[in-house]
Write an enzyme that holds these catalytic residues in place. Sequence first.
Site, PDB file in Angstrom:
ATOM      1  N   HIS A   1       5.578  45.104  76.505  1.00  0.00           N
ATOM      2  CA  HIS A   1       6.115  46.325  77.119  1.00  0.00           C
ATOM      3  C   HIS A   1       6.485  47.264  75.965  1.00  0.00           C
ATOM      4  O   HIS A   1       6.853  46.790  74.883  1.00  0.00           O
ATOM      5  CB  HIS A   1       7.363  45.920  77.915  1.00  0.00           C
TER       6      HIS A   1
ATOM      7  N   ASP B   1      11.638  38.915  74.498  1.00  0.00           N
ATOM      8  CA  ASP B   1      11.935  39.852  75.585  1.00  0.00           C
ATOM      9  C   ASP B   1      11.906  39.045  76.893  1.00  0.00           C
ATOM     10  O   ASP B   1      10.848  38.649  77.368  1.00  0.00           O
ATOM     11  CB  ASP B   1      10.863  40.950  75.573  1.00  0.00           C
TER      12      ASP B   1
ATOM     13  N   GLN C   1      11.286  39.784  82.180  1.00  0.00           N
ATOM     14  CA  GLN C   1      10.561  39.309  83.370  1.00  0.00           C
ATOM     15  C   GLN C   1      10.701  37.799  83.578  1.00  0.00           C
ATOM     16  O   GLN C   1      10.021  37.226  84.439  1.00  0.00           O
ATOM     17  CB  GLN C   1       9.064  39.663  83.261  1.00  0.00           C
TER      18      GLN C   1
ATOM     19  N   LYS D   1      17.150  43.541  86.868  1.00  0.00           N
ATOM     20  CA  LYS D   1      15.971  42.752  87.262  1.00  0.00           C
ATOM     21  C   LYS D   1      16.360  41.356  87.737  1.00  0.00           C
ATOM     22  O   LYS D   1      15.513  40.548  88.078  1.00  0.00           O
ATOM     23  CB  LYS D   1      14.986  42.659  86.091  1.00  0.00           C
TER      24      LYS D   1
ATOM     25  N   CYS E   1       4.148  50.776  81.318  1.00  0.00           N
ATOM     26  CA  CYS E   1       4.743  50.830  79.972  1.00  0.00           C
ATOM     27  C   CYS E   1       4.090  49.819  79.042  1.00  0.00           C
ATOM     28  O   CYS E   1       4.767  49.153  78.246  1.00  0.00           O
ATOM     29  CB  CYS E   1       6.251  50.607  80.000  1.00  0.00           C
TER      30      CYS E   1
HETATM   31  N1  PMP Z   1      10.354  44.335  78.836  1.00  0.00           N
HETATM   32  C1  PMP Z   1       9.645  44.030  79.927  1.00  0.00           C
HETATM   33  C2  PMP Z   1       8.643  42.916  79.856  1.00  0.00           C
HETATM   34  C3  PMP Z   1       9.847  44.744  81.109  1.00  0.00           C
HETATM   35  O1  PMP Z   1       9.137  44.455  82.184  1.00  0.00           O
HETATM   36  C4  PMP Z   1      10.818  45.790  81.127  1.00  0.00           C
HETATM   37  C5  PMP Z   1      11.073  46.599  82.377  1.00  0.00           C
HETATM   38  N2  PMP Z   1       9.947  47.036  83.037  1.00  0.00           N
HETATM   39  C6  PMP Z   1      11.524  46.050  79.962  1.00  0.00           C
HETATM   40  C7  PMP Z   1      11.275  45.301  78.836  1.00  0.00           C
HETATM   41  C8  PMP Z   1      12.556  47.133  79.881  1.00  0.00           C
HETATM   42  O2  PMP Z   1      13.642  46.856  80.686  1.00  0.00           O
HETATM   43  P1  PMP Z   1      14.747  47.973  80.945  1.00  0.00           P
HETATM   44  O3  PMP Z   1      14.009  49.169  81.461  1.00  0.00           O
HETATM   45  O4  PMP Z   1      15.633  47.361  81.985  1.00  0.00           O
HETATM   46  O5  PMP Z   1      15.438  48.237  79.670  1.00  0.00           O
END
Ligand code: PMP
Length: 408
Positions: free
Chosen positions: A122, A199, A202, A225, A365
């Site tokens: 991401h 990270d 997910q 999440k 993203c």
């Molecule tokens: N890493 C991953 C794998 C994600 O899916 C996301 C959210 N889509 C993020 C980071 C970022 O999370 P946040 O927008 O809550 O900071």
Amino acid sequence: MVKDIATARNDFPILSQQINGQPLTYLDNAATTQKPRSVIDALTHYYEFDNANIHRGVYTLAERATEQYEQVRQQVADFIHADRDEIVFTRGTTTSLNWIALGFGAQVLQPGDDIIITVMEHHSNLVPWQQVALQTGANLRYVELTADGELDLAQYRQLLSKKTKIVAFTHVSNVLGTINPVQLMTQLAHEVGAYVVVDGAQAVGHFPVDMTSLDCDFYAFSGHKVYGPTGVGVLYGKREWLKKMNPVEFGGEMINLVQREITDFKAAPEKFEAGTMPIAQVIGLGAALTYIQKIGWSTIETQERRVTAAAYQLLKEIPGVEIYGPEMGPHRSALVTFNLKGVHPHDLATVLDTQGVAVRAGHHCAQPLMQTLGVSATTRASFGLYNQLSDVKRLAAAVRAAKEFFQV
Ligand code: PMP
């Protein structure tokens, strides 16, 4: 306590509504999960009875708010098998990863060092490392994918060298659903003396994560999440590295003593929590973790696996649907990303919405991953503990209806 999963849906008030005359089929849980009544009640209760700024006041309300906030720190630590002083509250995964990159990465990286990330990151776990590489003169190296959407571990082993200082990768891909072998990748990185940043955005909320067995140096996730509020996240760091890591934000509450020219900071985790923190959201996060524990991991995992497998199968049977990521099996988490040939994902998602089906369309993203897959966008259905087989059947029926509508 194991709760009946069939009634769990009733715990989420938002899910009882109709969208465009159809029951809401919420399949965008990888973007954000819905909140159970107990989390909403915890937020309301806090504002109705306990609201005060923490760590400052000596009066009863302030002590009550502080106590609840600090209890959640302990709860988060227990939830991921860490110690309370290894848990820093942040705004979300993005903030956690930025702080690790800027506050720790920038400190340990020298010109010519390698930072290894993966092509499935991401942007939150990619752009900060790009920036730190530019700042420090380190090189960014990418682990590529195998044909079945997993990380190419042979290539990863080749990339690792004495020059590797940081290895940063996602536990679960938000596009492919791939569950990466954190333990093995961490062990290999540690063999060359590199720090490991994971990270977990997910992963947490779908299956238990345990810092003692994963052994990574840093781990990040978001409250919103895991059925908790937006605006709160967690940065886990091993005690010795948090001690070494610099704060990125400075201000009130994170100091012992401020003099005109210098400041003495508090110890971790307090030295990272500058200013007024998202107190209500932290308390809401505590309620969310309690809710997950009430449902129970084996119930959540069984249900999500059943729903994901059904989605994978039903979508695969539709001619023109291409699914990305690993086969349905132990390496796939609770999402299915796909494209319908001849239809742009945004058009597909718009038509699905007319049927009350909420899915995400776009690059998620993860633009370098889209380039690797050779597409500009995809459609993603992602699941939470409240999703049922009926949701998946509605999704498949809506995709079939869209196929007819677009005549592809
Ligand atoms: N890493 C991953 C794998 C994600 O899916 C996301 C959210 N889509 C993020 C980071 C970022 O999370 P946040 O927008 O809550 O900071």
